[in-house]
Design a protein around this motif. Structure first.
Motif, PDB file in Angstrom:
ATOM      1  N   ILE A 291       0.851  -1.185   0.000  1.00 64.13           N
ATOM      2  CA  ILE A 291       0.000   0.000   0.000  1.00 64.13           C
ATOM      3  C   ILE A 291       0.884   1.231   0.000  1.00 64.13           C
ATOM      4  O   ILE A 291       1.696   1.426   0.913  1.00 64.13           O
ATOM      5  N   ASP A 292       0.758   2.046  -1.036  1.00 62.83           N
ATOM      6  CA  ASP A 292       1.505   3.296  -1.088  1.00 62.83           C
ATOM      7  C   ASP A 292       0.886   4.277  -0.096  1.00 62.83           C
ATOM      8  O   ASP A 292      -0.286   4.644  -0.223  1.00 62.83           O
ATOM      9  N   MET A 293       1.653   4.707   0.876  1.00 58.25           N
ATOM     10  CA  MET A 293       1.093   5.525   1.954  1.00 58.25           C
ATOM     11  C   MET A 293       0.611   6.880   1.456  1.00 58.25           C
ATOM     12  O   MET A 293      -0.363   7.431   1.968  1.00 58.25           O
ATOM     13  N   GLN A 294       1.297   7.445   0.447  1.00 56.78           N
ATOM     14  CA  GLN A 294       0.838   8.720  -0.086  1.00 56.78           C
ATOM     15  C   GLN A 294      -0.494   8.531  -0.818  1.00 56.78           C
ATOM     16  O   GLN A 294      -1.413   9.336  -0.715  1.00 56.78           O
ATOM     17  N   GLY A 295      -0.615   7.414  -1.561  1.00 59.45           N
ATOM     18  CA  GLY A 295      -1.871   7.121  -2.229  1.00 59.45           C
ATOM     19  C   GLY A 295      -2.976   6.765  -1.244  1.00 59.45           C
ATOM     20  O   GLY A 295      -4.159   6.915  -1.548  1.00 59.45           O
ATOM     21  N   PHE A 296      -2.583   6.284  -0.066  1.00 56.67           N
ATOM     22  CA  PHE A 296      -3.542   5.956   0.986  1.00 56.67           C
ATOM     23  C   PHE A 296      -4.379   7.181   1.347  1.00 56.67           C
ATOM     24  O   PHE A 296      -5.552   7.071   1.700  1.00 56.67           O
ATOM     25  N   LEU A 297      -3.751   8.350   1.222  1.00 60.51           N
ATOM     26  CA  LEU A 297      -4.437   9.613   1.473  1.00 60.51           C
ATOM     27  C   LEU A 297      -5.655   9.742   0.564  1.00 60.51           C
ATOM     28  O   LEU A 297      -6.752  10.102   1.007  1.00 60.51           O
ATOM     29  N   ASP A 298      -5.460   9.444  -0.736  1.00 57.34           N
ATOM     30  CA  ASP A 298      -6.568   9.556  -1.689  1.00 57.34           C
ATOM     31  C   ASP A 298      -7.673   8.555  -1.383  1.00 57.34           C
ATOM     32  O   ASP A 298      -8.857   8.850  -1.556  1.00 57.34           O
ATOM     33  N   LEU A 299      -7.293   7.354  -0.951  1.00 54.49           N
ATOM     34  CA  LEU A 299      -8.287   6.332  -0.644  1.00 54.49           C
ATOM     35  C   LEU A 299      -9.165   6.765   0.528  1.00 54.49           C
ATOM     36  O   LEU A 299     -10.386   6.598   0.505  1.00 54.49           O
ATOM     37  N   ILE A 300      -8.563   7.320   1.564  1.00 52.03           N
ATOM     38  CA  ILE A 300      -9.332   7.775   2.727  1.00 52.03           C
ATOM     39  C   ILE A 300     -10.254   8.924   2.336  1.00 52.03           C
ATOM     40  O   ILE A 300     -11.418   8.987   2.756  1.00 52.03           O
ATOM     41  N   ASP A 301      -9.759   9.841   1.505  1.00 50.03           N
ATOM     42  CA  ASP A 301     -10.621  10.924   1.023  1.00 50.03           C
ATOM     43  C   ASP A 301     -11.778  10.369   0.209  1.00 50.03           C
ATOM     44  O   ASP A 301     -12.907  10.869   0.301  1.00 50.03           O
ATOM     45  N   ALA A 302     -11.515   9.326  -0.600  1.00 47.57           N
ATOM     46  CA  ALA A 302     -12.573   8.718  -1.401  1.00 47.57           C
ATOM     47  C   ALA A 302     -13.638   8.084  -0.521  1.00 47.57           C
ATOM     48  O   ALA A 302     -14.822   8.068  -0.867  1.00 47.57           O
ATOM     49  N   LEU A 303     -13.229   7.572   0.638  1.00 47.03           N
ATOM     50  CA  LEU A 303     -14.168   6.967   1.575  1.00 47.03           C
ATOM     51  C   LEU A 303     -14.930   8.005   2.383  1.00 47.03           C
ATOM     52  O   LEU A 303     -15.840   7.669   3.140  1.00 47.03           O
ATOM     53  N   GLY A 304     -14.536   9.269   2.239  1.00 42.87           N
ATOM     54  CA  GLY A 304     -15.202  10.323   2.995  1.00 42.87           C
ATOM     55  C   GLY A 304     -14.575  10.576   4.349  1.00 42.87           C
ATOM     56  O   GLY A 304     -15.201  11.140   5.235  1.00 42.87           O
ATOM     57  N   GLY A 305     -13.320  10.143   4.525  1.00 44.70           N
ATOM     58  CA  GLY A 305     -12.639  10.325   5.805  1.00 44.70           C
ATOM     59  C   GLY A 305     -12.740   9.086   6.664  1.00 44.70           C
ATOM     60  O   GLY A 305     -13.378   8.093   6.301  1.00 44.70           O
ATOM     61  N   VAL A 306     -12.105   9.146   7.834  1.00 48.54           N
ATOM     62  CA  VAL A 306     -12.069   7.993   8.723  1.00 48.54           C
ATOM     63  C   VAL A 306     -12.200   8.472  10.163  1.00 48.54           C
ATOM     64  O   VAL A 306     -11.687   9.537  10.528  1.00 48.54           O
ATOM     65  N   ASP A 307     -12.927   7.696  10.974  1.00 46.33           N
ATOM     66  CA  ASP A 307     -13.142   8.050  12.383  1.00 46.33           C
ATOM     67  C   ASP A 307     -12.086   7.375  13.248  1.00 46.33           C
ATOM     68  O   ASP A 307     -11.917   6.154  13.195  1.00 46.33           O
TER      69      ASP A 307
END
Length: 455
Positions: A291-307
């Motif tokens: 998992i590319d950690m920088q790309g992980f940022l985009d995935l979390i944004d796509a999910l609408g954030g994380v609690d």
């Protein structure tokens, strides 16, 4: 007599009240049972075709529901292979066209000019809305199916499935952090997830990136080069002989050690890390996910954030030296976007690697919980786009349905964690690997409880 016997097919066209009531019936019937208005009032051949397609769709949906209730993994597999997704897209496109044709023909049969003037706009409007609802939903399904097919083809490989080993699937998770000051990618987050193949119970084993004298699994080409552990005798080919340096060394210095890695959907550095993780934990690892950690940022944004429940204030750094604080993530329940979640996982100011490991595990569990059908479907395009850039794995497409079903079980159970850190008696600079394997084995294969004596 004929018009009295069948007022739908032979209505009293001179009565606007009769024609209006008939029009409403035809529109509603076309929505509930596409094809039935044509059988009752129009071209019976077209109507029989429409009814046949409607009944076929109902039969398919009932069969799909029954299969999901009793064999959910089969349904997940159906929707996780490229061929089946294209077949689904073709079927949905077919129904989208059929429903448009039937809706327009139904509107013709209504004979709007014979209905009451006040009802014409409402009948035409409702027909349009229902047509867009049915055909638009099918068209969106086509889009989802084709997008998912492209995503699966870009992320997952085609290959044979591996059986569980001693009832477990063991997966190496690597979080890559290719910073601007680094030569190549270096995995800063290293975990092994062991999942029970039946229950979905997961054990997450956190491996510190600074483990030294790392052993390699038997038969590994690195075991021949470093028989006493990585860098234990004459050092290594890179600056620091630690666990996360193994990827860099093999990828940049000796990729020929793993000549088949790329062909098998992997990389030499990843295979070296797999051999190292197997040597450390004593587990045989079937698959990996990088998992590319920088790309992980985009995935979390796509999910609408994380609690996340932040245990204490975590700093966000102003530069890559990790010394100057730009802002803080405050303690407490927080909803983090991708930027703040990434810093939550990688922040180093006034903290230890072991604190970072704990935050990374917490973030991984939180993201897993965010994946639910509603969230994924509503944001599918962004998630698929981010996922294709984030994940590299050798999990074959044929296993994806099974793993999706297993992941749903995993979400319902508490994830057990084993951190190989000083608090658990592990000294990264002088690790006792026999002790580490004992810790791992106790967590992955816990002893069965002693039976309670009768009486």
């Amino acid at each position: 007599m004929t018009s009295v016997a069948n007022p739908i097919r032979y209505p009293n066209t001179g009565s606007s009240q009769v024609m209006t009531r008939r029009g409403w019936w035809l529109i509603v019937l076309n929505f509930l049972i596409p094809g039935s208005p044509q059988v009752l009032a129009g071209n019976r051949r077209l109507g029989r075709f429409g009814l046949a397609t409607t009944l076929l769709l109902w039969a398919l949906l009932v069969a799909l529901l029954v299969t999901y209730l009793f064999w959910p993994a089969t349904v997940f597999t159906l929707f996780s292979t490229t061929i089946s997704l294209w077949l689904v897209a073709f079927v949905l496109a077919f129904y989208a066209v059929v429903w448009v044709v039937l809706a327009l023909d139904t509107l013709r049969l209504v004979r709007l000019v014979r209905t009451a003037p006040f009802a014409r706009v409402w009948i035409a409007g409702l027909t349009t809305v229902l047509m867009i609802g049915l055909s638009g939903t099918a068209a969106y399904g086509v889009y989802l199916a084709t997008t998912a097919s492209g995503f699966l083809s870009s992320v997952f490989v085609a290959g044979p499935s591996d059986p569980p080993i001693d009832g477990k699937y063991n997966i190496l998770l690597l979080g890559g952090d290719a910073g601007p000051d680094r030569e190549g990618l270096r995995p800063d987050s290293i975990s092994v997830v062991s999942v029970d193949a039946e229950t979905g119970q997961a054990v997450m084993i956190g491996l510190p990136r600074n483990l030294e004298h790392v052993p390699f699994s038997e038969g590994s080409p690195l075991a021949a080069v470093y028989p006493e552990g990585y860098g234990a005798i004459d050092g290594c080919e890179v600056d620091a002989c630690m666990l996360n340096s193994i990827y860099t060394e093999v990828e940049l210095k000796s990729p020929d050690m793993y000549p088949n890695a790329v062909h098998e959907g992997s990389e030499p550095g990843i295979e070296a890390m797999r051999d190292a993780a197997q040597g450390v934990t004593g587990l045989q690892i079937q698959y990996y996910a990088l998992i590319d950690m920088q790309g992980f940022l985009d995935l979390i944004d796509a999910l609408g954030g994380v609690d996340i429940n932040v245990p204490e204030d975590v700093p966000i750094h102003a530069d890559e030296t990790f010394t100057t604080v730009a802002e803080w993530i405050p303690a407490g329940e927080q909803h983090l976007d991708g930027y703040h979640a990434l810093w939550y996982a990688r922040s180093r100011h006034d903290t230890s690697d072991y604190d970072r490991m704990a935050r990374q595990r917490q973030l991984q569990e939180a993201v897993l919980k965010q994946f639910n059908p509603t969230n994924v479907l509503s944001k599918f395009q962004d998630i698929a786009k981010a996922g294709a850039q984030v994940v590299k794995t050798d999990v074959p497409q044929g296993m994806l349905g099974y793993f999706v079903n297993l992941a749903m079980k995993t979400k319902e159970l508490p994830i057990q964690t084993v951190e190989l850190v000083p608090d658990n008696g592990v000294d990264p600079e002088d690790p006792d690997y026999e002790y580490i394997r004992q810790l791992v084995n106790q967590a992955v294969y816990p002893p069965s409880p002693e039976p309670t004596p009768a009486g």
